[in-house]
Design an enzyme around this catalytic site. Structure first.
Site, PDB file in Angstrom:
ATOM      1  N   GLU A 110       0.828  -1.200   0.000  1.00 31.50           N
ATOM      2  CA  GLU A 110       0.000   0.000   0.000  1.00 31.50           C
ATOM      3  C   GLU A 110       0.865   1.254   0.000  1.00 31.50           C
ATOM      4  O   GLU A 110       1.995   1.241   0.483  1.00 31.50           O
ATOM      5  CB  GLU A 110      -0.902   0.013   1.243  1.00 31.50           C
ATOM      6  N   CYS A 123       3.367   8.401   1.173  1.00 32.79           N
ATOM      7  CA  CYS A 123       3.998   7.443   2.072  1.00 32.79           C
ATOM      8  C   CYS A 123       4.104   6.139   1.288  1.00 32.79           C
ATOM      9  O   CYS A 123       3.083   5.585   0.881  1.00 32.79           O
ATOM     10  CB  CYS A 123       3.087   7.309   3.287  1.00 32.79           C
ATOM     11  N   CYS A 130       7.026  -6.988   6.455  1.00 35.61           N
ATOM     12  CA  CYS A 130       8.191  -6.448   7.153  1.00 35.61           C
ATOM     13  C   CYS A 130       8.726  -7.520   8.084  1.00 35.61           C
ATOM     14  O   CYS A 130       7.962  -8.277   8.678  1.00 35.61           O
ATOM     15  CB  CYS A 130       7.796  -5.203   7.965  1.00 35.61           C
ATOM     16  N   CYS A 134       7.824  -5.533  15.008  1.00 31.74           N
ATOM     17  CA  CYS A 134       7.438  -4.651  16.119  1.00 31.74           C
ATOM     18  C   CYS A 134       5.988  -4.996  16.499  1.00 31.74           C
ATOM     19  O   CYS A 134       5.104  -4.989  15.648  1.00 31.74           O
ATOM     20  CB  CYS A 134       7.552  -3.181  15.708  1.00 31.74           C
ATOM     21  N   CYS A 137       2.813  -2.832  15.476  1.00 36.40           N
ATOM     22  CA  CYS A 137       2.659  -2.415  14.075  1.00 36.40           C
ATOM     23  C   CYS A 137       1.994  -3.537  13.279  1.00 36.40           C
ATOM     24  O   CYS A 137       2.437  -4.689  13.317  1.00 36.40           O
ATOM     25  CB  CYS A 137       4.030  -2.096  13.489  1.00 36.40           C
ATOM     26  N   GLY A 185       7.280  -2.061   5.498  1.00 35.98           N
ATOM     27  CA  GLY A 185       8.660  -2.496   5.330  1.00 35.98           C
ATOM     28  C   GLY A 185       9.688  -1.641   6.034  1.00 35.98           C
ATOM     29  O   GLY A 185       9.407  -0.535   6.493  1.00 35.98           O
ATOM     30  N   GLU A 186      10.883  -2.184   6.136  1.00 34.33           N
ATOM     31  CA  GLU A 186      12.015  -1.483   6.731  1.00 34.33           C
ATOM     32  C   GLU A 186      12.943  -1.087   5.574  1.00 34.33           C
ATOM     33  O   GLU A 186      13.633  -1.930   5.002  1.00 34.33           O
ATOM     34  CB  GLU A 186      12.722  -2.410   7.734  1.00 34.33           C
ATOM     35  N   SER A 219      12.654   6.428   7.061  1.00 34.56           N
ATOM     36  CA  SER A 219      12.350   6.077   8.450  1.00 34.56           C
ATOM     37  C   SER A 219      12.836   4.663   8.726  1.00 34.56           C
ATOM     38  O   SER A 219      12.569   3.741   7.967  1.00 34.56           O
ATOM     39  CB  SER A 219      10.827   6.169   8.659  1.00 34.56           C
ATOM     40  N   SER A 242      12.903   5.285  14.464  1.00 35.15           N
ATOM     41  CA  SER A 242      11.765   4.828  15.271  1.00 35.15           C
ATOM     42  C   SER A 242      12.283   4.312  16.600  1.00 35.15           C
ATOM     43  O   SER A 242      12.695   3.170  16.717  1.00 35.15           O
ATOM     44  CB  SER A 242      11.008   3.730  14.520  1.00 35.15           C
ATOM     45  N   ASN A 318      -1.786   4.138  16.824  1.00 31.01           N
ATOM     46  CA  ASN A 318      -2.956   3.722  16.053  1.00 31.01           C
ATOM     47  C   ASN A 318      -3.196   2.257  16.391  1.00 31.01           C
ATOM     48  O   ASN A 318      -2.384   1.411  16.037  1.00 31.01           O
ATOM     49  CB  ASN A 318      -2.692   3.872  14.557  1.00 31.01           C
ATOM     50  N   CYS A 361      -0.178   5.531  10.411  1.00 31.75           N
ATOM     51  CA  CYS A 361       1.076   4.879  10.787  1.00 31.75           C
ATOM     52  C   CYS A 361       0.858   3.542  11.459  1.00 31.75           C
ATOM     53  O   CYS A 361       0.146   3.443  12.452  1.00 31.75           O
ATOM     54  CB  CYS A 361       1.861   5.767  11.738  1.00 31.75           C
TER      55      CYS A 361
HETATM   56  N1  SAH Z   1      10.250   0.353   9.272  1.00 33.04           N
HETATM   57  C1  SAH Z   1      10.284   1.786   9.297  1.00 33.04           C
HETATM   58  C2  SAH Z   1       9.060   2.402   8.663  1.00 33.04           C
HETATM   59  C3  SAH Z   1       7.856   2.012   9.423  1.00 33.04           C
HETATM   60  S1  SAH Z   1       6.438   2.921   9.543  1.00 33.04           S
HETATM   61  C4  SAH Z   1      10.385   2.255  10.730  1.00 33.04           C
HETATM   62  O1  SAH Z   1      10.165   1.460  11.616  1.00 33.04           O
HETATM   63  O2  SAH Z   1      10.706   3.407  10.942  1.00 33.04           O
HETATM   64  C5  SAH Z   1       6.650   4.490  10.094  1.00 33.04           C
HETATM   65  C6  SAH Z   1       6.416   4.731  11.570  1.00 33.04           C
HETATM   66  O3  SAH Z   1       5.165   4.254  12.068  1.00 33.04           O
HETATM   67  C7  SAH Z   1       7.477   4.069  12.417  1.00 33.04           C
HETATM   68  O4  SAH Z   1       7.976   5.018  13.306  1.00 33.04           O
HETATM   69  C8  SAH Z   1       6.689   3.022  13.140  1.00 33.04           C
HETATM   70  O5  SAH Z   1       7.287   2.629  14.335  1.00 33.04           O
HETATM   71  C9  SAH Z   1       5.374   3.710  13.348  1.00 33.04           C
HETATM   72  N2  SAH Z   1       4.288   2.814  13.713  1.00 33.04           N
HETATM   73  C10 SAH Z   1       4.175   1.506  13.452  1.00 33.04           C
HETATM   74  N3  SAH Z   1       3.043   1.023  13.944  1.00 33.04           N
HETATM   75  C11 SAH Z   1       2.395   2.047  14.533  1.00 33.04           C
HETATM   76  C12 SAH Z   1       1.156   2.167  15.212  1.00 33.04           C
HETATM   77  N4  SAH Z   1       0.347   1.133  15.354  1.00 33.04           N
HETATM   78  N5  SAH Z   1       0.808   3.383  15.680  1.00 33.04           N
HETATM   79  C13 SAH Z   1       1.623   4.443  15.504  1.00 33.04           C
HETATM   80  N6  SAH Z   1       2.790   4.387  14.866  1.00 33.04           N
HETATM   81  C14 SAH Z   1       3.183   3.196  14.388  1.00 33.04           C
END
Ligand code: SAH
Length: 395
Positions: A110, A123, A130, A134, A137, A185-186, A219, A242, A318, A361
């Site tokens: 997406e 975005c 991924c 985490c 997420c 993804g990372e 990120s 992050s 979220n 996010c």
């Molecule tokens: N893998 C990358 C990009 C991920 S998404 C990273 O981790 O940075 C971008 C951001 O959204 C990251 O900071 C991630 O930790 C955050 N994120 C992931 N799940 C989330 C959630 N449920 N609520 C709020 N932020 C979230």
């Protein structure tokens, strides 16, 4: 063992299976010219094809500067369609649009396009799924399917640029100004292809989208060797880390790769990047009720970052399906912000665009379910939302 071992640990080598056919956007300009020459065409046709691609033109019939006889051949060979729209979902009065894409092997990803008064940000996803796991997420829950190719990543940005140019979002025609790697993804686990994508985003037409370095944000969970590599390569794009916890004990559970690279190492790598670029990096911190939102953690984070070229971007969590966790309540958010600011750390709270279409996010977890069924998730980028909690100008 070859020297690829020295680049990044093998743990990040996602399966190569499913990689798409070759595309112009995977190639350097020289490689593209050579590929065109191999097809018996003058090398400058590579530039013509690039111009069409970066303008979002994929229909050979519209490539009127190419001889009719070669349009199909060149398009098939170098501009294969890699991204098919499964559906668009809009929110925020037509100013946010999430797109679910199907890739050539059926994998789903997406991207989310967001229009603001002063800019338009897309975005994008760098991997299908991924591998960072985490627990808060949605994308992390299903694991990694595969890396995206450079052309698959670039294609999401090109589609967003074309959508803006064509006025597909409410507000009429506009220009894509920002790209954030905050989708699925990372990005730094797919380093080489993300690096190519950065080149394409920054290169002027016809070989790219001509964005400025500061308007592109990478990120990362904090893959330290990859942050160092970004630093050595002299890029100036915005770096977002992050963090989500100031202490290793908690971060080990929230961002499992922390067991490999600790908070201190991640912050040191980001500091080195900031020292090299002269630009602030951003520290992402999802505020999770009673998990990482305690006043003492705010103080700890404040101490960790005081005096550094960094600013904190707080993201009220979220909630994702099946997770027991929730966003911090407003008073806890306010307290957290106040303590960070008291420590002298620039702090903003991210606005959550696209929440109602699971486009915010951490909500991206592409599935092909019916719209409205809460199952999709892709992280959405940021927007500082100074309103409720008191303004602090970012950048
Ligand atoms: N893998 C990358 C990009 C991920 S998404 C990273 O981790 O940075 C971008 C951001 O959204 C990251 O900071 C991630 O930790 C955050 N994120 C992931 N799940 C989330 C959630 N449920 N609520 C709020 N932020 C979230």
């Amino acid at each position: 063992m070859d020297d690829a071992m020295t680049a990044l640990p093998l743990v990040f080598d996602a399966p190569r299976r499913g990689m798409p056919p070759r595309h112009l956007a995977d190639l350097s300009r020289e490689e593209a010219r050579a590929a065109v020459a191999e097809l018996g065409q003058p090398a400058f046709r590579a530039d013509q094809l690039a111009r069409h691609f970066y303008r979002g033109v994929t229909d050979p019939a519209q490539m009127t500067d190419l001889p009719i006889a070669v349009r199909e051949t060149l398009t098939e060979a170098l501009l294969p369609g890699l991204l098919t729209v499964v559906r668009h979902q809009t929110a925020d009065n037509g100013r946010t649009r999430k797109t679910l894409w199907r890739l050539h092997d059926g994998a789903l990803v997406e991207s989310v396009l967001m229009r603001y008064p002063d800019r338009a940000t897309v975005c994008i996803s760098s991997q299908a799924g991924c591998g960072m796991a985490c627990p808060f997420c949605a994308t992390g829950q299903a694991g990694l399917t595969r890396n995206l190719s450079a052309a698959e990543i670039i294609g999401q940005a090109v589609a967003a640029a074309a959508a803006m140019a064509n006025g597909e979002l409410d507000g009429g025609p506009g220009r894509l100004s920002n790209v954030v790697f905050m989708g699925m993804g990372e990005p730094l686990a797919n380093y080489a292809r993300v690096r190519k994508t950065l080149d394409a985003l920054l290169a002027p037409a016809p070989h790219g989208l001509g964005l400025s370095q500061r308007s592109v944000t990478v990120s990362t969970v904090g893959l330290v060797p990859a942050i160092r590599r970004l630093t050595e390569e002299g890029l100036h794009v915005t770096l977002a880390v992050s963090l989500h916890a100031p202490d290793d004990e908690l971060r080990d559970t929230l961002v499992p790769i922390n067991t490999r690279w600790k908070v201190g190492e991640v912050v040191a790598a980001a500091d080195a990047y900031a020292a090299r670029t002269g630009r602030r990096y951003s520290v992402e911190y999802a505020l999770i009720r009673d998990v990482n939102d305690q006043p003492e953690r705010a103080d700890h984070l404040g101490k960790l970052l005081a005096g550094k070229l960094a600013h904190v971007n707080l993201i009220p969590l979220n909630p994702t399906p099946g997770s027991p966790w929730d966003a911090s309540p407003l008073p806890a958010q306010r307290e957290f912000v106040a303590r960070l600011r008291a420590a002298g750390v620039a702090t903003t709270v991210r606005d959550t665009r696209g929440q109602d279409i699971d486009g915010a996010c951490g909500q991206l977890a592409a599935s092909d379910a019916e719209p409205g069924v809460p199952s999709i998730a892709v992280p959405v980028p940021s927007v500082e939302q100074p309103v409720e909690l008191g303004a602090e100008g970012d950048e």
